[in-house]
Structures are given as C-alpha cells and as structure tokens.
Design an enzyme around this catalytic site. Structure first.
Site, PDB file in Angstrom:
ATOM      1  N   HIS A 126       0.842  -1.205   0.000  1.00 27.64           N
ATOM      2  CA  HIS A 126       0.000   0.000   0.000  1.00 27.64           C
ATOM      3  C   HIS A 126       0.875   1.252   0.000  1.00 27.64           C
ATOM      4  CE1 HIS A 126      -3.279   2.725   1.528  1.00 27.64           C
ATOM      5  NE2 HIS A 126      -2.236   3.303   2.111  1.00 27.64           N
ATOM      6  N   GLU A 127       1.890   1.271   0.861  1.00 25.85           N
ATOM      7  CA  GLU A 127       2.767   2.441   0.929  1.00 25.85           C
ATOM      8  C   GLU A 127       3.550   2.621  -0.368  1.00 25.85           C
ATOM      9  OE1 GLU A 127       2.287   4.557   3.105  1.00 25.85           O
ATOM     10  OE2 GLU A 127       1.045   3.299   4.382  1.00 25.85           O
ATOM     11  N   HIS A 130       1.515   4.339  -2.956  1.00 27.77           N
ATOM     12  CA  HIS A 130       1.565   5.803  -2.831  1.00 27.77           C
ATOM     13  C   HIS A 130       2.783   6.360  -3.566  1.00 27.77           C
ATOM     14  CE1 HIS A 130      -1.780   6.843  -0.289  1.00 27.77           C
ATOM     15  NE2 HIS A 130      -1.410   6.036   0.695  1.00 27.77           N
ATOM     16  N   GLU A 150      -6.220   7.326  -0.805  1.00 30.80           N
ATOM     17  CA  GLU A 150      -6.143   6.122   0.040  1.00 30.80           C
ATOM     18  C   GLU A 150      -6.812   4.934  -0.649  1.00 30.80           C
ATOM     19  OE1 GLU A 150      -4.484   5.369   2.914  1.00 30.80           O
ATOM     20  OE2 GLU A 150      -3.559   7.299   2.435  1.00 30.80           O
TER      21      GLU A 150
END
Length: 286
Positions: free
Chosen positions: A131-132, A135, A202
């Site tokens: 997930h990071e 980003h 997100e």
C-alpha cells in the site's frame, strides 16, 4: 491527468487560504508576505519535508543488516512494483501504523512503527508495505507531504493572528472576534482540503497495493487489525503534529464526533469491503 489537475487546484486553495490569513494580519502587505512565505514553504517542502517528517517521528533508518526480514520484504515489493528501492525506516511506537514520504520515487522513504511489526502476520505486513509503495508509485507522497506542511503552517499562522492581532488596509486593529474565528475556521478549512486530497488517494493506494502484493485479502485483514489496535493506543508524535496524520495508512489521532467527520481517511469498513470485493471478483469497485 485529472487527479494532478485536482491536486494542483487543492494546493492552490491551501495557498489562497494562507494569503487570506496574511491579509487579516497585515492587510495588503500581509497578503504579499504570506504569498512569499507560502511559495517559500512549498519550495522548502519539496526538498526537505521528508527529512522533517521523519525527524518529527524520530524514525531510524534500517538496512538489510539491521532489519533483514523487513528490508527484504520492501525490496521484493519494490521490485514487483518496478520502483527504485526506497529508504526504509522504523519508528519505536506501540501504535500500529505506516507511511511513505519523499518528493518522487527516486527519493522515497517508507516507515513503519514497531507496533505494526508486532501485530501483523508477514502476509498482512506485505499488504501494508505494498500500500505504501503504491503511494510512491502514484506519486502521492509529494502531495501528502506538501499539504501536511502547509496545513501545519496555516494553523500556526492562524494562532499568530489570535495572539498578536492584525490590522486592516487603513492600519486599524482587526476585530479580535474575527481573529478567533480565523483561528478556528482556517485549520478546519485546511483539514477539509487535506481530506479532499487524501481520501481518494487512500482508496487508490489500497487498490494499487493489492495489485503489487497480489493479495487484497491480506491488506483487508491488516486494515481490520490496525483499526482495532490503533484505537486504544495513543501516538504522541502524531498528536503533536496532527497535520501529518493524513500520511498514515490509518488515522493515528484519537477522538470522535467532528474528528471522525473530518477525518482525512475513508471509513475502514468501506476500505475493507472494497478489498474483499476485489479478492472475490478480481476487480476493485469504482
């Protein structure tokens, strides 16, 4: 392209808010000074905000020698995402959380708390770090860091307006009630702008992280665990720097009512539901 236009407009709105507060403090001269300060803040944030945020959280850089399993996990996921290897940091905090920062994929960093390493399985942790990295892949990290820095500056400037007052175009003191209203409403407006920037990103990072890891169910399980554990564990550094909360995978701040209404993060239940839909059907809901 639409997301970049939207983000540019939102950052312009934060800068405009900064200028309005400057005008309330010092009239036209205050507006000009606020504009110059905002431009300077954006320049400073572009080059140095990642270092500033990592220092705020007392993040310690780790290597393959000092944290081999965690480092290699990030390395493997970065390879799957086609990204350069980011710098990897650990934060000695009990609350489970993680974030990414940096100005571009070539100068990125990912950080996780010791708390998140303690409660998640290896599969769940892969989902979080993917997930990071999503980003980073989507270039969200610069926008989130810039907006966090500017929102913090707006709050500081609004407080300055209350304690030191301001003057209008004719040099007359500004009504103190107006100053108090600015101190309350300006940070709220900055939070609304941050919320508009953060919530959609997100969801996109959840989707992108699930693609990178190939395991949307693991990320859904991780979000459920983080949500339950984080609610009962304070995060002192995040409470001291609330403008940075939107950088985290889960809102680290405690509070209900308006705090939840103006949260920069989507509802955890909705994030989990979308990921489970992806796990079952192979597609992420629009």
């Amino acid at each position: 392209m639409f997301n970049w236009i939207k983000t540019f407009m939102l950052m312009a709105a934060i800068t405009a808010l900064f200028i309005v507060i400057g005008g309330m403090i010092g009239g036209r001269s205050g507006m000009m000074l606020a504009l110059l300060f905002a431009l300077g803040m954006n320049f400073f944030s572009y080059w140095f905000s990642d270092k500033m945020v990592l220092r705020m959280y007392n993040a310690q850089e780790v290597s393959e020698t000092t944290a081999p399993q965690f480092y290699r996990m990030v390395q493997e996921l970065a390879g799957r995402a086609g990204l350069p290897m980011p710098r990897v940091y650990l934060i000695d905090e009990a609350q489970p959380n993680a974030f990414a920062t940096g100005r571009n994929p070539e100068h990125a960093a990912v950080a996780a708390t010791t708390g998140i390493l303690n409660i998640l399985s290896e599969r769940e942790l892969r989902g979080v770090m993917a997930h990071e990295l999503a980003h980073v892949q989507h270039r969200d990290i610069l926008i989130s860091t810039l907006s966090a820095t500017m929102a913090g500056a707006i709050s500081a400037l609004a407080n300055f307006a209350v304690f030191f007052g301001g003057r209008d175009e004719e040099g007359r003191p500004v009504n103190p009630i107006a100053g108090i209203a600015v101190a309350i409403l300006a940070p709220l407006a900055a939070s609304l702008i941050q919320m508009a920037i953060s919530r959609a990103r997100e969801f996109e990072a959840d989707r992108g992280g699930a693609v990178i890891s190939g395991d949307p169910q693991a990320l859904a399980s991780a979000l459920d665990k983080i949500h339950r554990f984080a609610a009962g564990i304070p995060f002192a550094a995040a409470e001291a720097h609330p403008a940075t909360a939107q950088m985290m995978i889960m809102n680290p701040l405690h509070g209900g009512g308006l705090a939840n209404l103006f949260s920069t993060h989507p509802a955890t239940e909705e994030r989990i539901a979308r990921l489970m839909h992806m796990a079952q059907t192979g597609t992420y809901p629009a």
